[in-house]
Write a protein that holds these residues in place. Structure first.
Motif, mmCIF file in Angstrom:
data_model
loop_
_atom_site.group_PDB
_atom_site.id
_atom_site.type_symbol
_atom_site.label_atom_id
_atom_site.label_comp_id
_atom_site.label_asym_id
_atom_site.label_seq_id
_atom_site.Cartn_x
_atom_site.Cartn_y
_atom_site.Cartn_z
ATOM 1 N N SER A 3 -2.586 5.302 4.402
ATOM 2 C CA SER A 3 -3.158 5.871 3.181
ATOM 3 C C SER A 3 -3.417 7.362 3.346
ATOM 4 O O SER A 3 -3.166 8.147 2.426
ATOM 5 C CB SER A 3 -4.463 5.167 2.817
ATOM 6 O OG SER A 3 -4.217 3.832 2.460
ATOM 7 N N THR A 6 -0.106 9.212 3.216
ATOM 8 C CA THR A 6 0.391 9.269 1.845
ATOM 9 C C THR A 6 -0.400 10.272 1.019
ATOM 10 O O THR A 6 0.172 11.093 0.302
ATOM 11 C CB THR A 6 0.320 7.875 1.199
ATOM 12 O OG1 THR A 6 1.099 6.963 1.986
ATOM 13 C CG2 THR A 6 0.862 7.892 -0.213
ATOM 14 N N HIS A 51 5.805 7.547 -9.907
ATOM 15 C CA HIS A 51 5.662 7.138 -8.502
ATOM 16 C C HIS A 51 4.389 7.710 -7.880
ATOM 17 O O HIS A 51 3.694 7.016 -7.133
ATOM 18 C CB HIS A 51 6.878 7.560 -7.684
ATOM 19 C CG HIS A 51 8.123 6.807 -8.025
ATOM 20 N ND1 HIS A 51 8.192 5.439 -8.051
ATOM 21 C CD2 HIS A 51 9.359 7.252 -8.365
ATOM 22 C CE1 HIS A 51 9.409 5.055 -8.383
ATOM 23 N NE2 HIS A 51 10.138 6.148 -8.581
ATOM 24 N N ALA A 54 1.508 5.729 -9.153
ATOM 25 C CA ALA A 54 1.468 4.411 -8.536
ATOM 26 C C ALA A 54 0.940 4.486 -7.099
ATOM 27 O O ALA A 54 0.133 3.641 -6.684
ATOM 28 C CB ALA A 54 2.858 3.776 -8.560
ATOM 29 N N LEU A 55 1.390 5.477 -6.353
ATOM 30 C CA LEU A 55 0.900 5.652 -4.984
ATOM 31 C C LEU A 55 -0.596 5.908 -4.960
ATOM 32 O O LEU A 55 -1.337 5.304 -4.180
ATOM 33 C CB LEU A 55 1.623 6.815 -4.298
ATOM 34 C CG LEU A 55 3.028 6.554 -3.806
ATOM 35 C CD1 LEU A 55 3.683 7.862 -3.380
ATOM 36 C CD2 LEU A 55 3.014 5.575 -2.655
ATOM 37 N N LYS A 56 -1.050 6.797 -5.825
ATOM 38 C CA LYS A 56 -2.477 7.129 -5.883
ATOM 39 C C LYS A 56 -3.303 5.899 -6.249
ATOM 40 O O LYS A 56 -4.345 5.632 -5.643
ATOM 41 C CB LYS A 56 -2.699 8.252 -6.901
ATOM 42 C CG LYS A 56 -4.130 8.597 -7.188
ATOM 43 C CD LYS A 56 -4.745 9.412 -6.081
ATOM 44 C CE LYS A 56 -6.081 10.011 -6.453
ATOM 45 N NZ LYS A 56 -7.152 9.085 -6.691
ATOM 46 N N THR A 57 -2.847 5.134 -7.212
ATOM 47 C CA THR A 57 -3.550 3.918 -7.615
ATOM 48 C C THR A 57 -3.632 2.928 -6.462
ATOM 49 O O THR A 57 -4.695 2.352 -6.193
ATOM 50 C CB THR A 57 -2.846 3.272 -8.827
ATOM 51 O OG1 THR A 57 -2.869 4.198 -9.912
ATOM 52 C CG2 THR A 57 -3.523 1.984 -9.243
ATOM 53 N N GLU A 58 -2.527 2.744 -5.766
ATOM 54 C CA GLU A 58 -2.495 1.809 -4.632
ATOM 55 C C GLU A 58 -3.441 2.259 -3.518
ATOM 56 O O GLU A 58 -4.171 1.441 -2.941
ATOM 57 C CB GLU A 58 -1.073 1.681 -4.104
ATOM 58 C CG GLU A 58 -0.934 0.728 -2.935
ATOM 59 C CD GLU A 58 -1.244 -0.716 -3.282
ATOM 60 O OE1 GLU A 58 -1.649 -1.457 -2.365
ATOM 61 O OE2 GLU A 58 -1.090 -1.114 -4.447
ATOM 62 N N ILE A 59 -3.448 3.534 -3.204
ATOM 63 C CA ILE A 59 -4.338 4.063 -2.162
ATOM 64 C C ILE A 59 -5.796 3.850 -2.554
ATOM 65 O O ILE A 59 -6.613 3.410 -1.746
ATOM 66 C CB ILE A 59 -4.059 5.564 -1.916
ATOM 67 C CG1 ILE A 59 -2.725 5.739 -1.225
ATOM 68 C CG2 ILE A 59 -5.171 6.191 -1.092
ATOM 69 C CD1 ILE A 59 -2.272 7.188 -1.177
ATOM 70 N N ASP A 60 -6.122 4.152 -3.803
ATOM 71 C CA ASP A 60 -7.495 3.978 -4.274
ATOM 72 C C ASP A 60 -7.929 2.518 -4.196
ATOM 73 O O ASP A 60 -9.049 2.210 -3.784
ATOM 74 C CB ASP A 60 -7.652 4.498 -5.708
ATOM 75 C CG ASP A 60 -7.548 6.008 -5.808
ATOM 76 O OD1 ASP A 60 -7.606 6.698 -4.761
ATOM 77 O OD2 ASP A 60 -7.375 6.504 -6.938
ATOM 78 N N GLN A 61 -7.049 1.617 -4.578
ATOM 79 C CA GLN A 61 -7.370 0.186 -4.523
ATOM 80 C C GLN A 61 -7.577 -0.284 -3.089
ATOM 81 O O GLN A 61 -8.498 -1.051 -2.811
ATOM 82 C CB GLN A 61 -6.269 -0.635 -5.193
ATOM 83 C CG GLN A 61 -6.244 -0.483 -6.694
ATOM 84 C CD GLN A 61 -5.066 -1.193 -7.333
ATOM 85 O OE1 GLN A 61 -4.176 -1.702 -6.645
ATOM 86 N NE2 GLN A 61 -5.035 -1.212 -8.653
ATOM 87 N N ARG A 62 -6.740 0.169 -2.189
ATOM 88 C CA ARG A 62 -6.885 -0.217 -0.771
ATOM 89 C C ARG A 62 -8.187 0.298 -0.195
ATOM 90 O O ARG A 62 -8.838 -0.394 0.581
ATOM 91 C CB ARG A 62 -5.717 0.315 0.051
ATOM 92 C CG ARG A 62 -4.445 -0.449 -0.190
ATOM 93 C CD ARG A 62 -3.320 0.122 0.649
ATOM 94 N NE ARG A 62 -2.091 -0.566 0.301
ATOM 95 C CZ ARG A 62 -1.199 -0.963 1.193
ATOM 96 N NH1 ARG A 62 -1.383 -0.705 2.470
ATOM 97 N NH2 ARG A 62 -0.113 -1.563 0.805
#
Length: 66
Positions: A3, A6, A51, A54-62
């Motif tokens: 994370s 990224t 993209h 989507a990456l930012k959303t995934e990092i925040d969720q993790r």
């Protein structure tokens, strides 16, 4: 760790590239070229934006799950 990589490297590089593409679009528009001349570049910028989001959303969720 992934994370951080990224967030600190991949996303900034993608944004820099997207800005280069958008500058190219602006230059082509300013040169008076028709929309067909910069359509592909605009589509690339839109795809990159998706993209990055989507990456930012995934990092925040993790990070929230940790």
């Amino acid at each position: 760790m992934l994370s951080d990589l990224t967030r600190n490297h991949v996303i900034p590089a993608a944004i820099r590239y997207m800005n280069e593409v958008l500058q190219n679009v602006r230059a082509l528009k300013d040169a008076g070229l028709k929309a067909d001349s910069w359509k592909a570049q605009l589509e690339i910028a839109e795809e990159l934006s998706g993209h990055v989001n989507a990456l930012k959303t995934e990092i925040d969720q993790r990070q929230r799950r940790q």
